[in-house]
Every structure is written in structure tokens, then in C-alpha cells.
Design a protein around this motif. Structure first.
Motif: not given
Length: 224
Positions: A28-29, A63-64, A196-199
């Protein structure tokens, strides 16, 4: 013989599922535009790994950390033992004492389960190296696990929920929950593993980091 072959096939499948889903999450990036003019913290952000298992062991926070690092923040990981609470508490105790001795400082980030699990260590030591605590929690958490009488500035960040996500990643995470039966581990969305929510959740964490940066700046001015 047929039963043995079936069990062997199932074992191979589960091993492949665990390895593949962990690798998928590790890739993931962040590929969107950066938010400009972010005030950076004086002290690094330290992400603590929560309980892990064979089905969820790599890239715990997804991702954080990379999202914050892309915005210029100094980010580190404290990888505690996988699931044994006593070992995790012991490792945290050793780490905090060593950081106090070295006169280092950082902002701690952990999930709600780890907050409960590691609270006795934090309360007993009250480490000087700890500047703040950020607890990352599910939006639908029935009760938040923040310290009742915090000895450092503390905030609970409630993430946006989502029941979506990759089929195999969700399946592997359910097996992870099964192995950690009885523990209130955070959701995949809370950990930044749902597209759907990570960003959006990463942006909430970025806002928290800027609040911490302002706090560092004020304290720095007072010490001048």
C-alpha cells in the motif's frame, strides 16, 4: 489418505493466504497530492504495533506511517512481541527506560486494545520520554480506553468506519481475530487497510500531528 491430503491442502492454502495478504498490505502506498504547509513536530511519532498473528503480522499500521513520513514527519515503529501481553509489557518497559536514560522524546501512537493492555506500564513508569499519547479507535467503539487521569497530553482519534475491503484481506483478518479470540482488536478500517476510508483516516491523523506540532512549538517557546 484423502483426509490427510485435504488437511495438507487446507494448511498450504492458509499459509499462502497469510503470506499473500500481508504482502498485499505492505505494498500500500500514498499516491495523491501532499497537503502543503504542514507544521512538523519537534519530536518523532512512534507507532506501537498491536497484537499480531500469522494472518496479520506485517505493516501493522498500513498507510498511516508512510503518509505522515511523506508529509515530512519523523516516524518510527516500536514492534512489540506478537500477542503475549506479559512479553509486550516487558518489552515496552525496557524500551521506555532506555529512552529515558538516553534523554529522548517522542509522541506515542497506539490502538485502543494496546492502550488497555499497556496502561499499567505507562501509569507505573510515567516516562519522561513520552510527550503525548494518541489513541486510534474505531468510530463505533462502545467505550474509549483513554487514561482517566493522563500524565501527558492525550487524544482519542475516532476513525471512519467501513465494512468494505478486499475479500481475501478481510478473510485473513477474520482468521487473525479468531486466533486472538476474546480480544477487542481494531477493525481493518481503523488500521488503515480499507481503500474506501484509509486516506480520510490518514488525514485525520495528519490533523492530529499538526496539533502536536503546535504543542511542541509552544513548549519550545516557553523553554527559550
Amino acid at each position: 489418505m484423502d483426509t490427510l491430503a485435504l488437511l495438507l491442502s487446507l494448511f498450504v492454502f492458509l499459509v499462502a493466504l497469510a503470506i499473500w495478504t500481508n504482502k498485499v498490505r505492505s505494498r500500500l502506498h500514498y499516491d495523491s497530492a501532499l497537503q502543503p504547509n504542514c507544521l512538523l513536530t519537534r519530536w518523532p511519532l512512534l507507532f506501537v504495533t498491536g497484537p499480531r498473528s500469522f494472518f496479520y503480522f506485517s505493516n501493522y499500521w498500513n498507510l498511516y506511517p508512510s503518509y505522515l513520513a511523506e508529509h515530512g514527519y519523523e516516524v518510527y515503529h516500536l514492534r512489540l512481541p506478537w500477542s503475549d501481553s506479559l512479553l509486550r509489557q516487558t518489552r515496552l518497559t525496557e524500551f521506555l527506560k532506555s529512552q529515558d536514560a538516553a534523554k529522548r522524546h517522542f509522541h506515542l501512537v497506539m490502538d485502543s486494545y494496546s492502550m488497555v493492555e499497556l496502561e499499567p506500564v505507562l501509569r507505573s513508569l510515567k516516562p519522561e520520554c513520552l510527550i503525548s499519547i494518541t489513541e486510534i479507535a474505531d468510530a463505533d467503539a462502545k467505550s474509549l480506553n483513554s487514561l482517566n487521569t493522563p500524565f501527558v497530553p492525550q487524544e482519542t482519534l475516532q476513525t471512519l468506519p467501513s465494512r468494505k475491503g478486499g475479500f481475501f484481506i478481510k478473510w485473513a483478518y477474520e482468521l487473525h481475530r479468531l486466533l486472538l479470540f476474546g480480544r477487542q482488536v481494531p477493525s481493518l478500517s481503523c488500521l488503515g487497510a480499507v481503500k474506501q476510508t484509509r486516506l480520510q483516516n490518514a488525514r485525520l491523523l495528519l490533523e492530529r500531528a499538526q496539533v502536536l506540532a503546535e504543542m511542541d512549538l509552544r513548549e519550545g517557546d516557553l523553554n527559550v
